[in-house]
Design an enzyme around this catalytic site. Structure first.
Site, PDB file in Angstrom:
ATOM      1  N   HIS A 265       0.859  -1.197   0.000  1.00 33.58           N
ATOM      2  CA  HIS A 265       0.000   0.000   0.000  1.00 33.58           C
ATOM      3  C   HIS A 265       0.897   1.249   0.000  1.00 33.58           C
ATOM      4  O   HIS A 265       1.726   1.391  -0.883  1.00 33.58           O
ATOM      5  CB  HIS A 265      -0.932  -0.093   1.213  1.00 33.58           C
ATOM      6  CG  HIS A 265      -2.026   0.921   1.276  1.00 33.58           C
ATOM      7  ND1 HIS A 265      -2.419   1.716   0.240  1.00 33.58           N
ATOM      8  CD2 HIS A 265      -2.840   1.267   2.323  1.00 33.58           C
ATOM      9  CE1 HIS A 265      -3.415   2.503   0.616  1.00 33.58           C
ATOM     10  NE2 HIS A 265      -3.701   2.255   1.881  1.00 33.58           N
ATOM     11  N   HIS A 306      -2.389  -2.363  -9.548  1.00 34.61           N
ATOM     12  CA  HIS A 306      -3.384  -1.701  -8.690  1.00 34.61           C
ATOM     13  C   HIS A 306      -4.643  -2.553  -8.661  1.00 34.61           C
ATOM     14  O   HIS A 306      -5.014  -3.168  -9.645  1.00 34.61           O
ATOM     15  CB  HIS A 306      -3.721  -0.307  -9.242  1.00 34.61           C
ATOM     16  CG  HIS A 306      -4.358   0.569  -8.211  1.00 34.61           C
ATOM     17  ND1 HIS A 306      -5.691   0.537  -7.924  1.00 34.61           N
ATOM     18  CD2 HIS A 306      -3.814   1.475  -7.363  1.00 34.61           C
ATOM     19  CE1 HIS A 306      -5.959   1.409  -6.975  1.00 34.61           C
ATOM     20  NE2 HIS A 306      -4.852   1.993  -6.595  1.00 34.61           N
ATOM     21  N   ASP A 364       2.745   5.435  -6.796  1.00 33.55           N
ATOM     22  CA  ASP A 364       4.012   5.345  -6.041  1.00 33.55           C
ATOM     23  C   ASP A 364       5.242   5.223  -6.917  1.00 33.55           C
ATOM     24  O   ASP A 364       6.364   5.276  -6.407  1.00 33.55           O
ATOM     25  CB  ASP A 364       3.949   4.135  -5.094  1.00 33.55           C
ATOM     26  CG  ASP A 364       2.902   4.351  -4.020  1.00 33.55           C
ATOM     27  OD1 ASP A 364       1.993   3.512  -3.902  1.00 33.55           O
ATOM     28  OD2 ASP A 364       2.962   5.388  -3.341  1.00 33.55           O
TER      29      ASP A 364
END
Ligand code: SDX
Length: 429
Positions: A265, A306, A364
């Site tokens: 995460h 994702h 990210d």
């Protein structure tokens, strides 16, 4: 919202009619709340096909790479608003007028300091403690200082708690960094913008107050916007679950920080830089791609994939643009990690394994390269994510508490022993 119905046919039992609910946009949902009357539950580990709540805050269209906050596309918010405007939008449902923004900014500025006693909490940590461990501790500790506003059923208490958390997270994040550096903690300055103030508290010292680069402040503010909210992700769901028990907002946000820390995460931004360092050179990319594809190897390509996006994460696109702008404006040419990241993306996105699984760079993948260019150490990356996501967490917490809700209590499929008797110790073999 429920004029369509689904019918569940269970052998030997009467058919069960389940309402189908339709949202503004996005998939319909089958309302299974009445299923308990059949003595059965749904089974959906990881909530792959389960909606846990109704919400008006954020909508993600994973197939088309769309992210809306209260209906506004993330690309437009990143370009035409700033982080505190986005905070106002997430918390209140509409973008602020100039007057509303001025009032909100003033409210936030009046709450940027933390209680002086909170500084002593840091001394219990080793200087080399992971910053997220310290953040979990000190944010949870905030509930020890605000006994005057912990009645979650009082809308004014909910409001002041939301403002306090948005206002204090940059101060706490910078304190965590300064503590790890052994430097004096810096007080917030009300003459600076939200992002400037954060960079001031991070990088200035009592001995030298340097002006904050407007380029870096704008990039920081943009990164805050891109991380502000993302519907029912793991950490937001954690905050909602904690809030559903009536826990105070500071404890709920501390729970969200803990959930965000995981490398699957929010911890991925730190893991991307570690992975790029491990890959080291373009010549090693194929080896690591092979590792990512090997089912017997736990290695995953950090910053890729994702649960919802099966197309490009729109935040990654804006993040990459910001990355190019910041490095160019800082005069950083041919940043080796950026070069490596771009080559890795290029190779991965031509590989059938990644194409078949719709694995694209997520939020990210590029954020760490900008954060590093701003001067933020890798260990602080997830703290930055937590700082920015606090407004999303508290917006969902407020939304849940503003209408009737029940404590979250999932059921299970039990596959352990049926009832059996305890034997005497001397008889156990
Ligand atoms: C965030 O939910 C959110 O909205 C989160 C977030 C937010 O803003 O709150 O967007 C922020 O958490 C972004 C994600 C950051 N995490 C990473 O970058 C870590 C690497 N990514 C993976 O761990 C993974 O992609 C997840 C956790 C993000 C998603 O996992 P899912 O949805 O459970 O998908 P999965 O693991 O079932 O993967 C499906 C397939 C599997 O292969 P098969 O079993 O089908 O053969 O894709 C493979 C996986 O092995 N796969 C990967 C991969 N991600 C998925 N293989 C290699 N590298 C990867 N990164």
């Amino acid at each position: 919202m429920a004029d369509k119905k689904a019918q569940l046919i269970i052998e030997g039992a009467a058919p069960v009619e389940l309402p189908i609910l339709t949202g503004t946009v996005g998939p319909d949902v089958i309302d299974v709340r009445s299923l308990t009357s059949t003595g059965r539950f749904t089974f959906d580990p990881g909530f792959m096909s389960t909606a846990s709540c109704e919400s008006k805050i954020t909508y993600i269209d994973g197939d088309n790479g769309i992210l809306l906050h209260r209906g506004y596309p993330i690309e437009q918010l990143a370009e035409k608003s700033d982080y505190l405007e986005t905070c106002y939008l997430l918390l209140n449902g509409e973008l602020p007028t100039a007057e509303q923004k001025a009032q909100f900014v003033s409210n936030v500025k009046n709450h940027t300091m933390v209680h002086e006693q909170l500084k002593t909490f840091f001394n219990g940590f080793r200087r080399d403690a992971h910053p997220m461990a310290v953040m979990c501790g000190v944010v949870g500790a905030l509930s020890a200082f605000y006994h005057d506003s912990l009645d979650i059923n009082n809308p004014q208490h909910r409001e002041i708690s939301a403002v306090r958390l948005v206002a204090k997270m940059p101060t706490l994040a910078a304190m965590v960094y300064k503590y790890s550096m052994g430097q004096p903690m810096m007080y917030p300055r009300n003459d600076l913008s939200y992002a400037e103030n954060f960079l001031h508290m991070m990088f200035n010292t009592p001995c030298e107050i340097k002006p904050i680069s407007p380029i870096l402040a704008k990039a920081m503010d943009r990164i805050f916007i891109l991380h502000a909210d993302h519907e029912q992700n793991a950490s937001t769901s954690t905050v909602r679950l904690a809030g559903s028990s009536g826990a105070n907002p500071f404890a709920c946000i501390a729970a969200g920080i803990a959930a965000l820390w995981g490398p699957a995460h929010g911890g991925a931004n730190e893991a991307v830089l570690t992975m790029l360092d491990e890959i080291g050179d373009v010549s090693n990319i194929d080896t690591f791609i092979a590792k990512a594809k090997d089912k017997n190897d736990p290695f995953k390509l950090m910053g890729f994939g994702h649960r919802v996006y099966k197309n490009r994460d729109p935040r990654a696109t804006v993040m990459k643009q910001t990355c190019d702008e910041v490095l160019k404006e800082l005069g950083i040419k041919n940043d080796p990690q950026l070069e490596l990241a771009m080559r890795l993306e290029e190779i991965a996105l031509t590989d059938p394994y990644f194409i078949e699984r719709s694995l694209y760079p997520n939020v990210d993948f590029y954020s760490g390269i900008i954060l590093k260019a701003i001067g933020i150490p890798t260990s602080m990356f997830t703290v930055i994510f937590a700082l920015a996501r606090t407004v999303g967490w508290i917006s969902h917490w407020k939304e849940m508490l503003s209408s009737p809700y029940k404590i979250g209590r999932p059921r299970q499929l039990y596959t352990g022993y049926d009832s059996r008797d305890v034997s005497k110790l001397e008889d156990r073999k």
